[in-house]
Design a protein around this motif. Sequence first.
Motif, PDB file in Angstrom:
ATOM      1  N   LYS A   1     -28.011  31.976   3.942  1.00  0.00           N
ATOM      2  CA  LYS A   1     -28.985  31.358   3.166  1.00  0.00           C
ATOM      3  C   LYS A   1     -28.332  29.717   2.899  1.00  0.00           C
ATOM      4  N   LYS A   2     -27.430  29.319   2.718  1.00  0.00           N
ATOM      5  CA  LYS A   2     -26.748  28.053   2.457  1.00  0.00           C
ATOM      6  C   LYS A   2     -27.131  27.153   3.807  1.00  0.00           C
ATOM      7  N   LYS A   3     -26.665  27.690   5.012  1.00  0.00           N
ATOM      8  CA  LYS A   3     -27.096  27.016   6.167  1.00  0.00           C
ATOM      9  C   LYS A   3     -28.544  26.717   6.300  1.00  0.00           C
ATOM     10  N   LEU A   4     -29.307  27.637   5.861  1.00  0.00           N
ATOM     11  CA  LEU A   4     -31.112  27.608   6.145  1.00  0.00           C
ATOM     12  C   LEU A   4     -31.235  26.557   5.186  1.00  0.00           C
ATOM     13  N   GLN A   5     -30.781  26.677   3.855  1.00  0.00           N
ATOM     14  CA  GLN A   5     -31.010  25.418   3.020  1.00  0.00           C
ATOM     15  C   GLN A   5     -30.736  24.100   3.281  1.00  0.00           C
ATOM     16  N   ALA A   6     -29.630  24.070   4.152  1.00  0.00           N
ATOM     17  CA  ALA A   6     -29.131  22.746   4.708  1.00  0.00           C
ATOM     18  C   ALA A   6     -30.087  22.307   5.953  1.00  0.00           C
ATOM     19  N   VAL A   7     -30.516  22.882   6.585  1.00  0.00           N
ATOM     20  CA  VAL A   7     -31.287  22.722   7.728  1.00  0.00           C
ATOM     21  C   VAL A   7     -32.653  22.337   7.077  1.00  0.00           C
ATOM     22  N   LEU A   8     -33.382  23.199   6.180  1.00  0.00           N
ATOM     23  CA  LEU A   8     -34.695  22.783   5.496  1.00  0.00           C
ATOM     24  C   LEU A   8     -34.525  21.589   4.672  1.00  0.00           C
ATOM     25  N   THR A   9     -33.511  21.246   4.181  1.00  0.00           N
ATOM     26  CA  THR A   9     -33.771  20.084   3.065  1.00  0.00           C
ATOM     27  C   THR A   9     -33.445  19.033   3.999  1.00  0.00           C
ATOM     28  N   TYR A  10     -32.788  19.206   5.359  1.00  0.00           N
ATOM     29  CA  TYR A  10     -32.436  17.899   6.190  1.00  0.00           C
ATOM     30  C   TYR A  10     -34.020  17.502   6.614  1.00  0.00           C
ATOM     31  N   HIS A  11     -34.846  18.084   6.490  1.00  0.00           N
ATOM     32  CA  HIS A  11     -36.433  17.719   6.565  1.00  0.00           C
ATOM     33  C   HIS A  11     -37.106  17.120   5.527  1.00  0.00           C
ATOM     34  N   VAL A  12     -36.356  16.874   4.443  1.00  0.00           N
ATOM     35  CA  VAL A  12     -36.980  16.249   3.120  1.00  0.00           C
ATOM     36  C   VAL A  12     -36.609  15.013   2.783  1.00  0.00           C
TER      37      VAL A  12
ATOM     38  N   LEU B   1     -39.629   3.837  17.011  1.00  0.00           N
ATOM     39  CA  LEU B   1     -41.011   3.994  17.890  1.00  0.00           C
ATOM     40  C   LEU B   1     -40.759   4.190  19.037  1.00  0.00           C
ATOM     41  N   ASP B   2     -41.700   4.995  19.688  1.00  0.00           N
ATOM     42  CA  ASP B   2     -41.790   4.898  21.165  1.00  0.00           C
ATOM     43  C   ASP B   2     -43.288   4.643  21.508  1.00  0.00           C
ATOM     44  N   GLY B   3     -43.647   3.599  21.693  1.00  0.00           N
ATOM     45  CA  GLY B   3     -44.748   3.135  21.843  1.00  0.00           C
ATOM     46  C   GLY B   3     -45.435   2.991  20.393  1.00  0.00           C
ATOM     47  N   ASP B   4     -46.903   3.625  20.102  1.00  0.00           N
ATOM     48  CA  ASP B   4     -47.143   3.930  18.692  1.00  0.00           C
ATOM     49  C   ASP B   4     -46.777   5.240  18.003  1.00  0.00           C
ATOM     50  N   LYS B   5     -45.786   5.861  18.669  1.00  0.00           N
ATOM     51  CA  LYS B   5     -45.552   7.085  17.920  1.00  0.00           C
ATOM     52  C   LYS B   5     -44.116   7.142  17.239  1.00  0.00           C
ATOM     53  N   VAL B   6     -44.023   7.685  16.219  1.00  0.00           N
ATOM     54  CA  VAL B   6     -42.844   7.505  15.308  1.00  0.00           C
ATOM     55  C   VAL B   6     -41.839   8.916  15.798  1.00  0.00           C
ATOM     56  N   LYS B   7     -40.723   8.525  16.161  1.00  0.00           N
ATOM     57  CA  LYS B   7     -39.673   9.711  16.450  1.00  0.00           C
ATOM     58  C   LYS B   7     -38.608   9.589  15.459  1.00  0.00           C
ATOM     59  N   LEU B   8     -38.172  10.650  15.320  1.00  0.00           N
ATOM     60  CA  LEU B   8     -36.859  11.126  14.329  1.00  0.00           C
ATOM     61  C   LEU B   8     -35.900  11.639  15.175  1.00  0.00           C
ATOM     62  N   LYS B   9     -34.755  10.967  14.894  1.00  0.00           N
ATOM     63  CA  LYS B   9     -33.609  11.795  15.522  1.00  0.00           C
ATOM     64  C   LYS B   9     -32.493  12.110  14.546  1.00  0.00           C
ATOM     65  N   GLY B  10     -32.092  13.430  14.727  1.00  0.00           N
ATOM     66  CA  GLY B  10     -30.925  14.089  13.708  1.00  0.00           C
ATOM     67  C   GLY B  10     -29.781  13.724  14.195  1.00  0.00           C
TER      68      GLY B  10
ATOM     69  N   VAL C   1     -37.393  20.770  15.542  1.00  0.00           N
ATOM     70  CA  VAL C   1     -36.461  21.061  14.320  1.00  0.00           C
ATOM     71  C   VAL C   1     -35.248  20.052  14.294  1.00  0.00           C
ATOM     72  N   LEU C   2     -35.108  19.254  13.457  1.00  0.00           N
ATOM     73  CA  LEU C   2     -34.029  18.353  13.416  1.00  0.00           C
ATOM     74  C   LEU C   2     -32.834  19.133  12.671  1.00  0.00           C
ATOM     75  N   LEU C   3     -31.616  18.952  13.326  1.00  0.00           N
ATOM     76  CA  LEU C   3     -30.505  19.726  12.939  1.00  0.00           C
ATOM     77  C   LEU C   3     -29.663  18.839  12.100  1.00  0.00           C
ATOM     78  N   PRO C   4     -28.949  19.000  11.143  1.00  0.00           N
ATOM     79  CA  PRO C   4     -27.943  18.301  10.392  1.00  0.00           C
ATOM     80  C   PRO C   4     -26.562  18.421  11.147  1.00  0.00           C
ATOM     81  N   ALA C   5     -25.758  17.619  10.824  1.00  0.00           N
ATOM     82  CA  ALA C   5     -24.257  17.714  11.085  1.00  0.00           C
ATOM     83  C   ALA C   5     -23.821  19.162  10.714  1.00  0.00           C
ATOM     84  N   MET C   6     -23.258  20.109  11.340  1.00  0.00           N
ATOM     85  CA  MET C   6     -22.732  21.167  10.470  1.00  0.00           C
ATOM     86  C   MET C   6     -21.357  21.551  10.932  1.00  0.00           C
TER      87      MET C   6
END
Length: 188
Positions: free
Chosen positions: A102-113, A148-157, A183-188
């Motif tokens: 659960k703690k790992k899952l919380q870490a992954v999910l809250t990394y998206h917020v 930005l990649d052209g007009d698209k926003v990209k996110l890097k984890g 899915v963006l992954l935090p450093a773990m």
Amino acid sequence: MKNLRFLTVLSMFLFIGTIAIGQNGMAETKMVGGAEMYPSKNIVENAVNSKDHTTLVAAVKAAELVDILKSDGPFTVFAPKNSAFEALPAGTVESLLKMENKKKLQAVLTYHVLAGDYKAADIVAAIKKGNGKASFKTVNGGEVWAMLDGDKVKLKGASGNVATVTVADVNQSNGVIHVIDTVLLPAM
């Protein structure tokens, strides 16, 4: 005659007011996963209706984050689609959904917020101000980088994976959702 003139003027104001509400987005809905997303509903109330986000919703429930994402916020959620979870290595989702993880899952999910309401225009402005790259601190304490990649926003984890925003500015009563394809992954 006076009443008719009053009703005509009142009708014009109501019509103009309706147009103004539609133009500033207050009453605008967007379709995500085959369902309308209502700005008057919170993040959880809308997400549960999206067929593209059933894995995310199950994960939020398993991580016991529902009450937080129903709270006032505001929050900015980068919401991975089901296909993003399916692209993770075999067994990853199943492992994260186990109670002992659960703690790992919380870490992954809250990394998206993000704490705050960051519309696409805010993110793009930060990218431009940062000469092509902007850093945002997530609720889990890690950082994601936007570009930005052209007009698209990209996110890097932190793990190097890159997501594209496929649907931006899905307004919620307690923030905004941006749909992403990875899915963006935090450093773990």
